[in-house]
Design a protein around this motif. Structure first.
Motif, PDB file in Angstrom:
ATOM      1  N   GLU A 119       0.822  -1.223   0.000  1.00 30.95           N
ATOM      2  CA  GLU A 119       0.000   0.000   0.000  1.00 30.95           C
ATOM      3  C   GLU A 119       0.850   1.265   0.000  1.00 30.95           C
ATOM      4  O   GLU A 119       0.333   2.364  -0.184  1.00 30.95           O
ATOM      5  CB  GLU A 119      -0.932   0.025   1.213  1.00 30.95           C
ATOM      6  N   GLY A 120       2.141   1.091   0.227  1.00 27.44           N
ATOM      7  CA  GLY A 120       3.013   2.259   0.287  1.00 27.44           C
ATOM      8  C   GLY A 120       3.869   2.228   1.539  1.00 27.44           C
ATOM      9  O   GLY A 120       4.089   1.162   2.120  1.00 27.44           O
ATOM     10  N   VAL A 121       4.361   3.400   1.945  1.00 20.56           N
ATOM     11  CA  VAL A 121       5.266   3.467   3.097  1.00 20.56           C
ATOM     12  C   VAL A 121       4.629   4.292   4.220  1.00 20.56           C
ATOM     13  O   VAL A 121       3.762   5.134   3.968  1.00 20.56           O
ATOM     14  CB  VAL A 121       6.637   4.071   2.701  1.00 20.56           C
ATOM     15  N   VAL A 169       7.683  11.528  -6.165  1.00 23.81           N
ATOM     16  CA  VAL A 169       7.634  11.745  -7.607  1.00 23.81           C
ATOM     17  C   VAL A 169       6.729  10.697  -8.240  1.00 23.81           C
ATOM     18  O   VAL A 169       6.865   9.504  -7.958  1.00 23.81           O
ATOM     19  CB  VAL A 169       9.040  11.664  -8.245  1.00 23.81           C
ATOM     20  N   SER A 170       5.812  11.152  -9.100  1.00 27.45           N
ATOM     21  CA  SER A 170       4.886  10.250  -9.792  1.00 27.45           C
ATOM     22  C   SER A 170       5.203  10.219 -11.282  1.00 27.45           C
ATOM     23  O   SER A 170       5.540  11.244 -11.868  1.00 27.45           O
ATOM     24  CB  SER A 170       3.452  10.741  -9.601  1.00 27.45           C
ATOM     25  N   ILE A 171       5.077   9.052 -11.903  1.00 26.96           N
ATOM     26  CA  ILE A 171       5.278   9.017 -13.360  1.00 26.96           C
ATOM     27  C   ILE A 171       3.946   9.076 -14.111  1.00 26.96           C
ATOM     28  O   ILE A 171       3.928   8.985 -15.336  1.00 26.96           O
ATOM     29  CB  ILE A 171       6.122   7.816 -13.833  1.00 26.96           C
ATOM     30  N   TYR A 220      -1.811   6.698 -12.713  1.00 21.42           N
ATOM     31  CA  TYR A 220      -2.221   5.293 -12.726  1.00 21.42           C
ATOM     32  C   TYR A 220      -1.422   4.617 -11.637  1.00 21.42           C
ATOM     33  O   TYR A 220      -0.445   5.185 -11.138  1.00 21.42           O
ATOM     34  CB  TYR A 220      -1.937   4.655 -14.093  1.00 21.42           C
ATOM     35  N   ILE A 221      -1.837   3.402 -11.255  1.00 20.86           N
ATOM     36  CA  ILE A 221      -1.185   2.729 -10.129  1.00 20.86           C
ATOM     37  C   ILE A 221      -0.371   1.534 -10.607  1.00 20.86           C
ATOM     38  O   ILE A 221      -0.899   0.639 -11.264  1.00 20.86           O
ATOM     39  CB  ILE A 221      -2.231   2.238  -9.097  1.00 20.86           C
ATOM     40  N   LEU A 222       0.915   1.549 -10.273  1.00 20.59           N
ATOM     41  CA  LEU A 222       1.798   0.407 -10.526  1.00 20.59           C
ATOM     42  C   LEU A 222       1.788  -0.473  -9.286  1.00 20.59           C
ATOM     43  O   LEU A 222       1.386  -0.040  -8.213  1.00 20.59           O
ATOM     44  CB  LEU A 222       3.226   0.908 -10.769  1.00 20.59           C
ATOM     45  N   SER A 223       2.283  -1.697  -9.428  1.00 19.11           N
ATOM     46  CA  SER A 223       2.348  -2.562  -8.242  1.00 19.11           C
ATOM     47  C   SER A 223       3.582  -2.259  -7.393  1.00 19.11           C
ATOM     48  O   SER A 223       3.672  -2.684  -6.249  1.00 19.11           O
ATOM     49  CB  SER A 223       2.305  -4.034  -8.643  1.00 19.11           C
ATOM     50  N   GLY A 224       4.527  -1.522  -7.956  1.00 18.08           N
ATOM     51  CA  GLY A 224       5.698  -1.147  -7.185  1.00 18.08           C
ATOM     52  C   GLY A 224       6.420   0.014  -7.823  1.00 18.08           C
ATOM     53  O   GLY A 224       6.202   0.331  -8.994  1.00 18.08           O
ATOM     54  N   GLY A 225       7.317   0.644  -7.065  1.00 16.60           N
ATOM     55  CA  GLY A 225       8.014   1.823  -7.562  1.00 16.60           C
ATOM     56  C   GLY A 225       9.134   1.510  -8.550  1.00 16.60           C
ATOM     57  O   GLY A 225       9.673   2.431  -9.179  1.00 16.60           O
ATOM     58  N   GLU A 226       9.492   0.226  -8.709  1.00 16.54           N
ATOM     59  CA  GLU A 226      10.661  -0.116  -9.539  1.00 16.54           C
ATOM     60  C   GLU A 226      10.512   0.296 -10.996  1.00 16.54           C
ATOM     61  O   GLU A 226      11.434   0.922 -11.548  1.00 16.54           O
ATOM     62  CB  GLU A 226      10.997  -1.608  -9.404  1.00 16.54           C
TER      63      GLU A 226
END
Ligand code: SAH
Length: 228
Positions: free
Chosen positions: A118-120, A133-135, A138-144
């Motif tokens: 869910e995040g940190v 920072v957002s790319i 939309y929602i990714l399953s992880g920041g990688e």
């Protein structure tokens, strides 16, 4: 001279350098134009199972990365003298733009933290002064994957990475406009020909045509950019 220094904190260090080990970014990595170290947050996990996450305070679905664990991971690589921005990939973050990419690329490097689940825990964002920072919306399953996108955009701007200096300057967004259309051989393809002006050899006319096309395409595809 140590080049642009990148440290990534992740639960999946195997995802790095990934796509960035190939092509332009990969060559630049081999040349030492930039360096990349991926660190496993789990090395700072707790107990026998090296736990990094726990259930959300207040209830609800999913798990949250613990503040103490993530802070220990950050503190193991960043010290007080380290002035690099500390970025947390997050859908809540500052939208990534070419301006922001240029700002990062002009520094000494970045520290990137990749969330999962869910995040940190919110407290580590404040306590370790993280910039979210957002790319994109939309929602990714992880920041990688977001970190790979961010780094790809940064690395191509580092001095010496792109073959021709000019090849970056005309690019979409660099002048607030989308890029004009490109053509190459063959001159005729499936009954479509290259616009006559591009074959005229008149560089001034060509530049004017390209600028007009940039404006037309930006108006058509991204009216929001024209307003800015
Ligand atoms: N619960 C969060 C989403 C978590 S997604 C929310 O609703 O906002 C899991 C992780 O993926 C995040 O911690 C973040 O690191 C990464 N991530 C997801 N979408 C992203 C985006 N658009 N940009 C950057 N990182 C993103």
């Amino acid at each position: 001279m140590s080049g642009f220094r990148v440290d990534v904190l992740t639960l999946f260090p195997e995802m790095f350098p990934g796509a960035l080990g190939l092509s332009l970014a990969g060559e630049a990595l081999k040349q030492g134009t930039w360096s990349l170290a991926a660190h496993d947050i789990r090395d700072h996990g707790l107990g026998k199972h090296r736990a990094v996450d726990d259930t959300p305070a207040g209830g609800g679905a999913g798990m949250v990365i613990r503040a103490d664990v993530l802070a220990a991971a950050i503190d193991s690589i960043v010290d007080a003298e380290d002035t690099r921005p500390r970025l947390l990939m997050s859908p809540r973050g500052k939208p990534l733009t070419q301006d922001l990419v240029r700002e990062f690329a002009s520094g000494d490097g970045v520290v990137i933290i990749c969330g999962r689940f869910e995040g940190v825990d919110e407290r580590v964002i404040e306590g370790r002064n993280l910039t979210e920072v957002s790319i994109g919306d939309y929602i990714l399953s992880g920041g990688e994957p977001a970190a790979l996108v961010l780094l790809d955009a940064i690395v191509r701007l580092l001095p010496g990475v792109m073959g021709k200096v000019e090849s970056g300057e005309d690019e979409s967004f660099e002048n607030g406009l989308l890029e004009y259309p490109h053509y190459t051989r063959p001159r005729e393809w499936e009954g479509r020909s290259i616009p006559e002006i591009l074959l005229s050899g008149d560089h001034k006319k060509i530049a004017e045509w390209r600028h007009a096309e940039s404006e037309r395409i930006t108006r058509e595809k991204r009216p929001d950019l024209v307003k800015k």
